[in-house]
Design a protein around this motif. Structure first.
Motif, mmCIF file in Angstrom:
data_model
loop_
_atom_site.group_PDB
_atom_site.id
_atom_site.type_symbol
_atom_site.label_atom_id
_atom_site.label_comp_id
_atom_site.label_asym_id
_atom_site.label_seq_id
_atom_site.Cartn_x
_atom_site.Cartn_y
_atom_site.Cartn_z
ATOM 1 N N UNK A 28 -23.819 37.357 -1.843
ATOM 2 C CA UNK A 28 -23.631 37.545 -3.279
ATOM 3 C C UNK A 28 -24.605 38.619 -3.719
ATOM 4 N N UNK A 29 -24.053 39.741 -4.127
ATOM 5 C CA UNK A 29 -24.878 40.873 -4.494
ATOM 6 C C UNK A 29 -24.204 41.624 -5.631
ATOM 7 N N UNK A 30 -25.016 42.259 -6.477
ATOM 8 C CA UNK A 30 -24.425 43.077 -7.536
ATOM 9 C C UNK A 30 -24.339 44.536 -7.115
ATOM 10 N N UNK A 31 -25.053 44.905 -6.028
ATOM 11 C CA UNK A 31 -25.008 46.275 -5.536
ATOM 12 C C UNK A 31 -25.251 46.288 -4.041
ATOM 13 N N UNK A 32 -24.439 47.014 -3.305
ATOM 14 C CA UNK A 32 -24.613 47.227 -1.871
ATOM 15 C C UNK A 32 -24.039 48.591 -1.534
ATOM 16 N N UNK A 33 -24.542 49.180 -0.495
ATOM 17 C CA UNK A 33 -23.896 50.339 0.106
ATOM 18 C C UNK A 33 -23.106 49.787 1.272
ATOM 19 N N UNK A 34 -23.659 49.957 2.456
ATOM 20 C CA UNK A 34 -23.123 49.295 3.641
ATOM 21 C C UNK A 34 -23.996 48.075 3.866
ATOM 22 N N UNK A 35 -23.424 46.921 3.738
ATOM 23 C CA UNK A 35 -24.200 45.683 3.857
ATOM 24 C C UNK A 35 -24.343 45.289 5.324
ATOM 25 N N UNK A 36 -25.534 45.462 5.845
ATOM 26 C CA UNK A 36 -25.802 45.174 7.252
ATOM 27 C C UNK A 36 -25.540 43.713 7.587
ATOM 28 N N UNK A 37 -25.894 42.805 6.692
ATOM 29 C CA UNK A 37 -25.691 41.381 6.992
ATOM 30 C C UNK A 37 -24.208 41.055 7.150
#
Length: 118
Positions: free
Chosen positions: A28-37
């Motif tokens: 759950x995120x409001x901002x990501x580029x490429x999410x490694x997880x």
């Protein structure tokens, strides 16, 4: 049900153990580029539930290897995550077919193809 909120972990062996013992990874995120997880979870064959941020549409395909939920207010996110978990528990996801797309050979071949087009 059992939930574990690990926070930041810098030990790659421990990260792999957590993923491999998981049924689902929730991001759950409001901002990501490429999410490694998210990439790590998919590489371990674990479905992902993620808010609609960054390049998540390039990682989750038609709810086959996870579910993308709207990036919404807190109350709706709780409901959306709950619904997504229930949805995942009611069907089988064939993660093998999805995460094989991200093996090293396939990624290198794709990069070579992209570079040759440039």
């Amino acid at each position: 049900s059992y939930f574990f909120l690990a926070g930041y972990i810098d030990n790659s062996k421990l990260i792999a153990k957590y993923y491999n013992s998981s049924d689902v990874v929730i991001n759950i995120s409001i901002f990501e580029g490429t999410c490694t997880s998210n990439l790590e979870a998919i590489a371990c064959g674990i479905p992902v539930i993620s808010t609609d941020v960054g390049d998540i549409h390039e990682l989750i395909f038609g709810n086959e290897n996870g579910i993308i939920i709207p990036n919404d207010i807190d109350e709706n996110i709780v409901t959306n995550v709950s619904n997504a978990v229930l949805s995942l528990s009611k069907r089988q996801i064939k993660m093998n077919e999805i995460y094989e797309k991200y093996n090293g050979i396939n990624v290198i071949d794709e990069l070579k193809s992209m570079i040759s087009k440039i």
